[in-house]
Design an enzyme around this catalytic site. Sequence first.
Site, PDB file in Angstrom:
ATOM      1  N   THR A  64      37.925  44.259  37.996  1.00 22.89           N
ATOM      2  CA  THR A  64      39.347  44.203  38.348  1.00 22.89           C
ATOM      3  C   THR A  64      39.619  43.069  39.337  1.00 22.89           C
ATOM      4  O   THR A  64      38.700  42.585  40.011  1.00 22.89           O
ATOM      5  CB  THR A  64      39.791  45.520  39.024  1.00 22.89           C
ATOM      6  OG1 THR A  64      38.927  45.769  40.145  1.00 22.89           O
ATOM      7  CG2 THR A  64      39.741  46.690  38.070  1.00 22.89           C
ATOM      8  N   HIS A  65      40.907  42.679  39.402  1.00 15.86           N
ATOM      9  CA  HIS A  65      41.435  41.899  40.523  1.00 15.86           C
ATOM     10  C   HIS A  65      42.591  42.740  41.051  1.00 15.86           C
ATOM     11  O   HIS A  65      43.707  42.660  40.533  1.00 15.86           O
ATOM     12  CB  HIS A  65      41.980  40.546  40.049  1.00 15.86           C
ATOM     13  CG  HIS A  65      40.939  39.528  39.705  1.00 15.86           C
ATOM     14  ND1 HIS A  65      40.111  38.970  40.657  1.00 15.86           N
ATOM     15  CD2 HIS A  65      40.612  38.941  38.534  1.00 15.86           C
ATOM     16  CE1 HIS A  65      39.315  38.082  40.069  1.00 15.86           C
ATOM     17  NE2 HIS A  65      39.580  38.045  38.790  1.00 15.86           N
ATOM     18  N   ASP A  94      36.535  42.178  41.751  1.00 14.90           N
ATOM     19  CA  ASP A  94      36.172  40.754  41.844  1.00 14.90           C
ATOM     20  C   ASP A  94      36.972  40.100  42.985  1.00 14.90           C
ATOM     21  O   ASP A  94      37.801  39.234  42.765  1.00 14.90           O
ATOM     22  CB  ASP A  94      36.489  40.115  40.485  1.00 14.90           C
ATOM     23  CG  ASP A  94      36.030  38.677  40.350  1.00 14.90           C
ATOM     24  OD1 ASP A  94      35.428  38.145  41.297  1.00 14.90           O
ATOM     25  OD2 ASP A  94      36.300  38.101  39.276  1.00 14.90           O
ATOM     26  N   LYS A  96      35.972  38.293  45.643  1.00 19.58           N
ATOM     27  CA  LYS A  96      35.545  36.976  46.154  1.00 19.58           C
ATOM     28  C   LYS A  96      35.871  36.798  47.633  1.00 19.58           C
ATOM     29  O   LYS A  96      36.573  35.861  48.027  1.00 19.58           O
ATOM     30  CB  LYS A  96      36.161  35.829  45.333  1.00 19.58           C
ATOM     31  CG  LYS A  96      35.750  35.841  43.878  1.00 19.58           C
ATOM     32  CD  LYS A  96      36.202  34.578  43.165  1.00 19.58           C
ATOM     33  CE  LYS A  96      35.791  34.560  41.719  1.00 19.58           C
ATOM     34  NZ  LYS A  96      36.532  35.538  40.872  1.00 19.58           N
ATOM     35  N   PHE A  97      35.331  37.675  48.455  1.00 21.66           N
ATOM     36  CA  PHE A  97      35.494  37.536  49.906  1.00 21.66           C
ATOM     37  C   PHE A  97      34.964  36.178  50.348  1.00 21.66           C
ATOM     38  O   PHE A  97      33.996  35.663  49.768  1.00 21.66           O
ATOM     39  CB  PHE A  97      34.721  38.653  50.626  1.00 21.66           C
ATOM     40  CG  PHE A  97      35.298  40.026  50.401  1.00 21.66           C
ATOM     41  CD1 PHE A  97      36.422  40.443  51.100  1.00 21.66           C
ATOM     42  CD2 PHE A  97      34.723  40.895  49.489  1.00 21.66           C
ATOM     43  CE1 PHE A  97      36.956  41.708  50.903  1.00 21.66           C
ATOM     44  CE2 PHE A  97      35.255  42.169  49.278  1.00 21.66           C
ATOM     45  CZ  PHE A  97      36.378  42.564  49.997  1.00 21.66           C
ATOM     46  N   ASP A  99      35.404  34.983  54.136  1.00 21.69           N
ATOM     47  CA  ASP A  99      35.772  34.765  55.534  1.00 21.69           C
ATOM     48  C   ASP A  99      34.619  35.217  56.448  1.00 21.69           C
ATOM     49  O   ASP A  99      33.552  35.609  55.962  1.00 21.69           O
ATOM     50  CB  ASP A  99      37.069  35.524  55.835  1.00 21.69           C
ATOM     51  CG  ASP A  99      37.942  34.819  56.881  1.00 21.69           C
ATOM     52  OD1 ASP A  99      37.388  34.259  57.851  1.00 21.69           O
ATOM     53  OD2 ASP A  99      39.178  34.845  56.716  1.00 21.69           O
ATOM     54  N   ILE A 100      34.838  35.164  57.751  1.00 18.27           N
ATOM     55  CA  ILE A 100      33.803  35.591  58.697  1.00 18.27           C
ATOM     56  C   ILE A 100      33.560  37.097  58.555  1.00 18.27           C
ATOM     57  O   ILE A 100      34.417  37.835  58.041  1.00 18.27           O
ATOM     58  CB  ILE A 100      34.185  35.251  60.159  1.00 18.27           C
ATOM     59  CG1 ILE A 100      35.471  35.971  60.581  1.00 18.27           C
ATOM     60  CG2 ILE A 100      34.319  33.738  60.341  1.00 18.27           C
ATOM     61  CD1 ILE A 100      35.717  35.942  62.093  1.00 18.27           C
ATOM     62  N   GLY A 101      32.405  37.536  59.012  1.00 15.53           N
ATOM     63  CA  GLY A 101      31.980  38.917  58.816  1.00 15.53           C
ATOM     64  C   GLY A 101      32.992  39.945  59.283  1.00 15.53           C
ATOM     65  O   GLY A 101      33.277  40.917  58.571  1.00 15.53           O
ATOM     66  N   TYR A 221      34.170  28.313  28.319  1.00 13.89           N
ATOM     67  CA  TYR A 221      33.531  29.465  27.668  1.00 13.89           C
ATOM     68  C   TYR A 221      32.236  29.093  26.957  1.00 13.89           C
ATOM     69  O   TYR A 221      32.112  28.018  26.376  1.00 13.89           O
ATOM     70  CB  TYR A 221      34.479  30.086  26.637  1.00 13.89           C
ATOM     71  CG  TYR A 221      35.692  30.757  27.237  1.00 13.89           C
ATOM     72  CD1 TYR A 221      35.561  31.822  28.121  1.00 13.89           C
ATOM     73  CD2 TYR A 221      36.974  30.325  26.918  1.00 13.89           C
ATOM     74  CE1 TYR A 221      36.666  32.438  28.676  1.00 13.89           C
ATOM     75  CE2 TYR A 221      38.100  30.936  27.459  1.00 13.89           C
ATOM     76  CZ  TYR A 221      37.938  31.989  28.333  1.00 13.89           C
ATOM     77  OH  TYR A 221      39.047  32.596  28.873  1.00 13.89           O
TER      78      TYR A 221
HETATM   79  P1  BMP Z   1      38.569  35.186  31.080  1.00 14.61           P
HETATM   80  O1  BMP Z   1      37.418  35.723  30.233  1.00 14.61           O
HETATM   81  O2  BMP Z   1      39.886  35.723  30.659  1.00 14.61           O
HETATM   82  O3  BMP Z   1      38.544  33.696  31.222  1.00 14.61           O
HETATM   83  O4  BMP Z   1      38.372  35.798  32.538  1.00 14.61           O
HETATM   84  C1  BMP Z   1      37.264  35.533  33.335  1.00 14.61           C
HETATM   85  C2  BMP Z   1      37.274  36.420  34.564  1.00 14.61           C
HETATM   86  O5  BMP Z   1      36.117  36.124  35.353  1.00 14.61           O
HETATM   87  C3  BMP Z   1      38.476  36.210  35.492  1.00 14.61           C
HETATM   88  O6  BMP Z   1      38.791  37.462  36.067  1.00 14.61           O
HETATM   89  C4  BMP Z   1      37.957  35.283  36.567  1.00 14.61           C
HETATM   90  O7  BMP Z   1      38.583  35.514  37.812  1.00 14.61           O
HETATM   91  C5  BMP Z   1      36.484  35.638  36.644  1.00 14.61           C
HETATM   92  N1  BMP Z   1      35.566  34.539  36.991  1.00 14.61           N
HETATM   93  C6  BMP Z   1      35.455  33.387  36.221  1.00 14.61           C
HETATM   94  O8  BMP Z   1      36.131  33.234  35.206  1.00 14.61           O
HETATM   95  N2  BMP Z   1      34.559  32.416  36.582  1.00 14.61           N
HETATM   96  C7  BMP Z   1      33.769  32.513  37.681  1.00 14.61           C
HETATM   97  O9  BMP Z   1      32.965  31.631  37.937  1.00 14.61           O
HETATM   98  C8  BMP Z   1      33.873  33.667  38.477  1.00 14.61           C
HETATM   99  C9  BMP Z   1      34.769  34.671  38.116  1.00 14.61           C
HETATM  100  O10 BMP Z   1      34.842  35.767  38.846  1.00 14.61           O
END
Ligand code: BMP
Length: 273
Positions: A64-65, A94, A96-97, A99-101, A221
């Site tokens: 999730t985001h 997902d 993706k933190f 920042d500082i601890g 991809y």
């Molecule tokens: P999609 O397959 O629709 O392109 O989505 C890829 C997902 O993976 C998205 O949620 C994106 O934030 C995440 N993502 C990415 O695409 N590449 C990365 O290097 C790291 C990711 O978290």
Amino acid sequence: APHPTTLLPYAERIKLHSNPTARRILEIMDRKKTNLAVSVDVTSAAEALEVVKRVGASVCMVKTHCDIFEDFSPAFTEELVRLSKELDFVIFEDRKFADIGNTVSLQYSSGVHKIASWSDLTNAHPVPGPGIIKGLATVGQPLGRGLLLLAEMSSAGSLAVGGYTEQTFDMARKAGRDFVIGFIAQNRVDKDASPEKGEDWLIMSPGVGLAAKGDSLGQQYRTPREVVIEAGADVIIVGRGIYGVQGGEQAVKDEAERYRVEGWKAYEERLAR
Ligand code: BMP
């Protein structure tokens, strides 16, 4: 030569992990015969839950985001957690933190999203240094959560390459595998990790699609075969390729199953090398 970890069945790697989330992921992968994670990047909570119900049987993980949802609520995460138990998958926020601890520990535990209370797994950029792992671990480790470090990204022009990627692996190694369980990466970045010495990391790769080569915003991809066999990743992460497929709910379900089969065939082939 293939990385030794890629020659081991998922089931044989369970015992190499102490972190409960890492163990659960590998157990689910083995039980459900799936190395597929679906990224549910839609903006409505109801729609996200619909997708999860369609794909749940085919996946080891739902990603999730949570800051994408227009109508994020505790009821949504409660239902997601319920489905994760019923349909047997792990939840990966997902976030993706970066920042500082001290700040990330608050972002992880608090605010509107309270990520640590519902997400089994999350991730962080190593850019702030090892304090980010320590900060997140103070919150997540007592709950049995897991963390992935972003060692590489799928997008064109990413700065997470070369020495950055190598130092990310070194940082994880120094932190130990009680909380950090692996990497978001495009390759087997755990280069000299030896399963014979008990060291095992999970590599999860986004940027996976069977139809498109990329998008207009830099996404790139590869096919499940390229990711699992050539790159040696353990989990394939698919977003738009599954939830974005035309043809309604049944089509989404069928597409998830198609990716599961592709990913699993590739895994069986890699074991047979
Ligand atoms: P999609 O397959 O629709 O392109 O989505 C890829 C997902 O993976 C998205 O949620 C994106 O934030 C995440 N993502 C990415 O695409 N590449 C990365 O290097 C790291 C990711 O978290």
